[in-house]
Design a protein around this motif. Structure first.
Motif, short mmCIF file in Angstrom:
data_model
loop_
_atom_site.label_atom_id
_atom_site.label_comp_id
_atom_site.label_asym_id
_atom_site.label_seq_id
_atom_site.Cartn_x
_atom_site.Cartn_y
_atom_site.Cartn_z
N TYR A 158 0.86 -1.18 0.00
CA TYR A 158 0.00 0.00 0.00
C TYR A 158 0.89 1.23 0.00
O TYR A 158 1.82 1.33 0.81
N THR A 159 0.64 2.15 -0.92
CA THR A 159 1.46 3.34 -1.08
C THR A 159 0.64 4.58 -0.74
O THR A 159 -0.53 4.67 -1.11
N TYR A 187 5.04 15.81 -3.73
CA TYR A 187 4.58 14.64 -2.98
C TYR A 187 5.42 13.43 -3.36
O TYR A 187 5.54 13.11 -4.54
N LEU A 188 6.01 12.81 -2.36
CA LEU A 188 6.85 11.64 -2.57
C LEU A 188 6.10 10.39 -2.12
O LEU A 188 5.56 10.36 -1.01
N PRO A 189 6.08 9.36 -2.95
CA PRO A 189 5.39 8.13 -2.52
C PRO A 189 6.23 7.37 -1.49
O PRO A 189 7.46 7.41 -1.52
N TYR A 190 5.54 6.72 -0.58
CA TYR A 190 6.22 5.83 0.36
C TYR A 190 5.31 4.63 0.60
O TYR A 190 4.10 4.71 0.49
N ARG A 191 5.92 3.50 0.90
CA ARG A 191 5.16 2.29 1.19
C ARG A 191 4.64 2.39 2.61
O ARG A 191 5.40 2.36 3.56
N SER A 192 3.32 2.50 2.76
CA SER A 192 2.75 2.70 4.08
C SER A 192 2.43 1.38 4.79
O SER A 192 2.36 1.34 6.00
#
Length: 156
Positions: free
Chosen positions: A89-90, A124-129
Motif C-alpha cells: 500500500y502506497t 509529494y513523494l510516494p512511500y510504502r505505508s
C-alpha cells in the motif's frame, strides 16, 4: 476577470475537485457497504477488526481488502519452498522546499514586470505505508510503516 466569471471558475474548480475525490477508494465503512455479503461472511472478530480498518494474522484476502482497500501493487514470489503474495500500500508524503524561479507578467495598468525570487513549493513523494504477506490466501505477516521526515532522507 469579472466577478461572475470568477465565481463560475471557482464553482467549476470545486466540482472538478469533488469529482476527483469521489474516485478515491474511501473508508472501510464504504467498502463494507458496497460488499455487505462479503462482510457478513467473516467471523465476528474479523468483522470487528475490518470495521476499524485493522488486520491480523490469519485473515483472508477478502477481509484485508475490506479493511485496507485495494493494494497499490501485488507481488507474487516463492520463499522458503512455498509461494507467497505480498500486497503493498502506497501513500504520498508532502515534501516542502523552496526554489529560485523567474517571474514575469503584465500589470493591470499595461506595464510589464519581471524578476527572480525564492518561492515555496510542495511536492509529494510516494512511500510504502503498509505491506501484507499472504500464504495460502491468508495473512502470514504484515507491517505498517510510518511516513517519517522525508526532508532529512532526500537531499538534493
Amino acid at each position: 476577470m469579472t466577478a461572475p466569471l470568477r465565481t463560475l471558475a471557482l464553482l467549476a474548480a470545486s466540482a472538478g475537485c469533488l469529482g476527483i475525490l469521489s474516485c478515491t477508494q474511501g473508508t472501510p465503512q464504504s467498502r463494507i457497504d458496497r460488499n455487505a455479503s462479503l462482510y457478513d461472511s467473516l467471523p465476528g472478530k474479523q468483522r470487528e477488526l475490518v470495521s476499524r480498518g485493522r488486520i491480523a494474522k490469519g485473515m483472508s484476502q477478502s477481509a484485508v481488502y475490506l479493511a485496507l482497500g485495494p493494494p497499490s501493487r501485488k507481488i507474487h514470489g516463492f520463499r522458503e519452498d512455498a509461494p507467497f503474495e505480498r500486497w503493498d500500500y502506497t501513500r504520498l508524503q508532502p515534501h516542502f522546499h523552496h526554489s529560485l524561479r523567474s517571474y514575469q507578467g503584465f500589470s493591470r495598468h499595461g506595464g510589464r514586470y519581471h524578476g527572480f525570487g525564492f518561492f515555496p513549493s510542495i511536492g509529494y513523494l510516494p512511500y510504502r505505508s503498509a505491506s501484507v504477506t499472504f500464504r495460502k490466501n491468508v495473512v502470514e505477516s504484515w507491517e505498517h510503516l510510518e511516513p517519517g521526515d522525508f526532508s532529512s532522507r532526500h537531499r538534493y
